[in-house]
Write a protein that holds these residues in place. Structure first.
Motif, PDB file in Angstrom:
ATOM      1  N   THR A 318       0.797  -1.227   0.000  1.00  0.00           N
ATOM      2  CA  THR A 318       0.000   0.000   0.000  1.00  0.00           C
ATOM      3  C   THR A 318       0.827   1.273   0.000  1.00  0.00           C
ATOM      4  OG1 THR A 318      -0.119   0.178   2.416  1.00  0.00           O
ATOM      5  CG2 THR A 318      -1.786  -1.209   1.316  1.00  0.00           C
ATOM      6  N   GLY A 319       2.080   1.186   0.459  1.00  0.00           N
ATOM      7  CA  GLY A 319       2.895   2.380   0.623  1.00  0.00           C
ATOM      8  C   GLY A 319       2.558   3.184   1.856  1.00  0.00           C
ATOM      9  N   MET A 320       1.670   2.657   2.706  1.00  0.00           N
ATOM     10  CA  MET A 320       1.286   3.384   3.926  1.00  0.00           C
ATOM     11  C   MET A 320       2.232   3.065   5.070  1.00  0.00           C
ATOM     12  SD  MET A 320      -2.854   3.340   4.198  1.00  0.00           S
ATOM     13  CE  MET A 320      -2.783   4.562   5.522  1.00  0.00           C
ATOM     14  N   PRO A 321       2.485   4.014   5.949  1.00  0.00           N
ATOM     15  CA  PRO A 321       3.198   3.700   7.185  1.00  0.00           C
ATOM     16  C   PRO A 321       2.393   2.704   8.018  1.00  0.00           C
ATOM     17  CG  PRO A 321       3.107   6.070   6.817  1.00  0.00           C
ATOM     18  CD  PRO A 321       2.165   5.452   5.841  1.00  0.00           C
ATOM     19  N   VAL A 322       3.115   1.841   8.723  1.00  0.00           N
ATOM     20  CA  VAL A 322       2.464   0.834   9.566  1.00  0.00           C
ATOM     21  C   VAL A 322       3.240   0.690  10.867  1.00  0.00           C
ATOM     22  CG1 VAL A 322       1.627  -0.485   7.562  1.00  0.00           C
ATOM     23  CG2 VAL A 322       3.796  -1.126   8.646  1.00  0.00           C
ATOM     24  N   THR A 323       2.550   0.162  11.878  1.00  0.00           N
ATOM     25  CA  THR A 323       3.221  -0.283  13.087  1.00  0.00           C
ATOM     26  C   THR A 323       3.113  -1.792  13.181  1.00  0.00           C
ATOM     27  OG1 THR A 323       1.199   0.013  14.388  1.00  0.00           O
ATOM     28  CG2 THR A 323       2.768   1.838  14.359  1.00  0.00           C
ATOM     29  N   ALA A 324       4.082  -2.392  13.865  1.00  0.00           N
ATOM     30  CA  ALA A 324       4.087  -3.834  14.110  1.00  0.00           C
ATOM     31  C   ALA A 324       3.940  -4.069  15.604  1.00  0.00           C
ATOM     32  CB  ALA A 324       5.386  -4.464  13.604  1.00  0.00           C
ATOM     33  N   VAL A 325       3.182  -5.112  15.962  1.00  0.00           N
ATOM     34  CA  VAL A 325       2.930  -5.416  17.364  1.00  0.00           C
ATOM     35  C   VAL A 325       2.814  -6.923  17.514  1.00  0.00           C
ATOM     36  CG1 VAL A 325       0.410  -5.267  17.113  1.00  0.00           C
ATOM     37  CG2 VAL A 325       1.450  -4.824  19.347  1.00  0.00           C
ATOM     38  N   GLY A 326       3.105  -7.426  18.714  1.00  0.00           N
ATOM     39  CA  GLY A 326       2.910  -8.850  18.982  1.00  0.00           C
ATOM     40  C   GLY A 326       4.198  -9.564  19.320  1.00  0.00           C
ATOM     41  N   LEU A 327       4.455  -9.750  20.609  1.00  0.00           N
ATOM     42  CA  LEU A 327       5.642 -10.450  21.103  1.00  0.00           C
ATOM     43  C   LEU A 327       6.934  -9.869  20.542  1.00  0.00           C
ATOM     44  CD1 LEU A 327       4.559 -14.199  21.366  1.00  0.00           C
ATOM     45  CD2 LEU A 327       4.755 -12.477  23.171  1.00  0.00           C
ATOM     46  N   ILE A 328       6.990  -8.547  20.490  1.00  0.00           N
ATOM     47  CA  ILE A 328       8.245  -7.844  20.216  1.00  0.00           C
ATOM     48  C   ILE A 328       8.768  -7.419  21.579  1.00  0.00           C
ATOM     49  CG2 ILE A 328       9.339  -5.891  19.053  1.00  0.00           C
ATOM     50  CD1 ILE A 328       6.907  -5.925  17.115  1.00  0.00           C
ATOM     51  N   THR A 329       9.831  -8.043  22.025  1.00  0.00           N
ATOM     52  CA  THR A 329      10.269  -7.854  23.415  1.00  0.00           C
ATOM     53  C   THR A 329      11.726  -7.453  23.561  1.00  0.00           C
ATOM     54  OG1 THR A 329      10.821 -10.207  23.614  1.00  0.00           O
ATOM     55  CG2 THR A 329       8.580  -9.552  24.229  1.00  0.00           C
ATOM     56  N   LYS A 330      12.548  -7.684  22.544  1.00  0.00           N
ATOM     57  CA  LYS A 330      13.985  -7.461  22.666  1.00  0.00           C
ATOM     58  C   LYS A 330      14.422  -6.282  21.814  1.00  0.00           C
ATOM     59  CE  LYS A 330      14.817 -12.359  23.578  1.00  0.00           C
ATOM     60  NZ  LYS A 330      15.000 -12.125  25.031  1.00  0.00           N
ATOM     61  N   PRO A 331      15.373  -5.475  22.307  1.00  0.00           N
ATOM     62  CA  PRO A 331      15.795  -4.296  21.561  1.00  0.00           C
ATOM     63  C   PRO A 331      16.301  -4.596  20.151  1.00  0.00           C
ATOM     64  CG  PRO A 331      16.534  -4.133  23.827  1.00  0.00           C
ATOM     65  CD  PRO A 331      15.961  -5.512  23.673  1.00  0.00           C
ATOM     66  N   LYS A 332      17.164  -5.602  19.998  1.00  0.00           N
ATOM     67  CA  LYS A 332      17.703  -5.882  18.664  1.00  0.00           C
ATOM     68  C   LYS A 332      16.614  -6.396  17.731  1.00  0.00           C
ATOM     69  CE  LYS A 332      22.527  -6.598  19.979  1.00  0.00           C
ATOM     70  NZ  LYS A 332      23.683  -7.531  20.014  1.00  0.00           N
ATOM     71  N   GLN A 333      15.666  -7.158  18.265  1.00  0.00           N
ATOM     72  CA  GLN A 333      14.530  -7.608  17.466  1.00  0.00           C
ATOM     73  C   GLN A 333      13.749  -6.408  16.942  1.00  0.00           C
ATOM     74  OE1 GLN A 333      11.456  -9.198  19.904  1.00  0.00           O
ATOM     75  NE2 GLN A 333      10.326 -10.196  18.231  1.00  0.00           N
ATOM     76  N   ALA A 334      13.472  -5.440  17.816  1.00  0.00           N
ATOM     77  CA  ALA A 334      12.730  -4.249  17.412  1.00  0.00           C
ATOM     78  C   ALA A 334      13.514  -3.428  16.401  1.00  0.00           C
ATOM     79  CB  ALA A 334      12.408  -3.410  18.648  1.00  0.00           C
TER      80      ALA A 334
END
Length: 386
Positions: A318-334
């Motif tokens: 879509t070209g739209m900005p998005v956020t991701a959520v769901g068991l994101i817990t570690k800094p390097k993962q994020a």
């Protein structure tokens, strides 16, 4: 399963991971601008129901002040207030927050001022719970289900007379009632603007009213609000238009969606792509990508980052900005999610309940210079050190 899904969706997007990574090169702690709002970083706290309004009047309490201001002091770039009902019967539980009257609006003022005073941005999620309203709050001594009238519950409504699992059977909304709900969203948005929230999010996920209208397994209407995808998304687009119409031009509007309901013949990621494209044309600035909650009893392959493939796919389709959520817990993962172009911001939910200062610790672990970490001035003596 999520990894395979991500590979398949990358192929469908027509872009290799290397091409996608080349589109973006930025850090988790780089500022983000959405419409006219600048956020100090890309770590957001998502809306999470607290079920903490013991008076059952929809007004935030000192608990909510502590909850939200603590995370704002902890370095989040954006804090989003939990599901806030636009009508009394739109609450998920009797202990939910609301913005259906001015007393509630005024009770928010010190919290809004407190969050914004830390340098964090503050948004609010507006919602109507539909057939999942009048539910028992978790850990209240009852199992999941509908609160009866003699315990403070109320009759529930939905697009069709189709119940969620063993919950109460909803009454099908009439067209005039649907128009009234659009008006209630508009009125709540006016209050959100007046009290100083800097972003509004419309909740169209997790099986609440707007996502009930979207999903063909729940919406069995034969009028202009049912049948085709265009008809099923009609209510959401009307709500978006009503809310956008009372917001300042420089104030961002976001929508949370369930990318899939994980059920055969139900709502899927291509439906989400098509809906996101329509939302962009109606003044929506970002899609908050979650999943599930619409159909009872489905199996969801929960694992770290299990919803990130959906955010990545929707973003690049879509070209739209998005956020991701769901068991994101570690800094390097994020950090990798941002650097690889799989989302524009990450939402740290349950990990933030354990650690209100997650962003400060994460910035230290990622090597962000000490003077660029969003410590409150009185806390500088306690900065993380090697």
């Amino acid at each position: 399963m999520a990894a395979n899904m991500e590979t398949n969706m990358t192929t469908m997007s027509g872009m290799t991971p290397e091409q996608e990574q080349g589109q973006i090169s930025r850090g988790l702690f780089e500022p983000m601008v959405l419409r006219g709002l600048r956020m100090r970083n890309r770590v957001w706290m998502p809306p999470m129901c607290m079920y903490a309004v013991d008076a059952r009047d929809g007004k935030p309490t000192p608990f909510h002040y502590q909850h939200y201001v603590s995370r704002a002091m902890g370095g989040f770039g954006m804090v989003i207030a939990e599901s806030t009902a636009v009508t009394p019967d739109g609450r998920i539980s009797p202990e939910d927050l609301g913005l259906w009257n001015d007393d509630q609006m005024n009770a928010w003022r010190w919290i809004v001022d407190g969050v914004r005073g830390t340098g964090a941005a503050f948004g609010v999620q507006l919602n109507h719970a539909g057939r999942k309203a009048s539910s028992y709050a978790p850990d209240c001594g009852h199992g999941p289900g509908t609160v009866p009238g003699d315990d403070g519950g109320w009759p529930v409504v939905g697009p069709s007379a189709v119940a969620f699992g063993d919950y109460a059977l909803p009454r099908e909304l009439g067209v005039d009632e649907i128009h009234g709900i659009v008006d209630r969203f508009r009125e709540a948005a006016v209050r959100a603007v007046l009290v100083g929230f800097q972003m509004i999010q419309i909740h169209a996920a997790h099986g609440y009213l707007l996502s009930e209208f979207l999903d063909p397994l729940v919406n069995q209407r034969t009028d202009e609000y049912g049948g085709s995808l265009a008809n099923r998304m009609r209510l959401l687009l009307e709500v978006v238009a009503a809310v956008r119409g009372v917001m300042p031009e420089n104030m961002p509007l976001t929508v949370r969606i369930s990318a899939t309901d994980w059920a055969k013949h139900g709502w899927g990621v291509e439906d989400s792509v098509n809906t996101a494209n329509e939302l962009r044309g109606h003044g929506v600035d970002l899609i908050d990508v979650s999943s599930g909650g619409i159909v009872d009893g489905v199996s969801i392959p929960v694992e770290p980052g299990y919803q990130v493939p959906f955010s990545r796919y929707i973003r690049h389709r879509t070209g739209m900005p998005v956020t991701a959520v769901g068991l994101i817990t570690k800094p390097k993962q994020a950090e990798r999610i941002i650097d690889e172009g799989r989302a524009d911001a990450v939402e740290i939910g349950r990990a933030a309940l354990r650690d209100p200062y997650w962003p400060l610790r994460a910035a230290h672990k990622l090597g962000v210079p000490r003077d660029s970490i969003p410590y409150q001035r009185p806390y500088l003596r306690g900065t993380w050190r090697d």
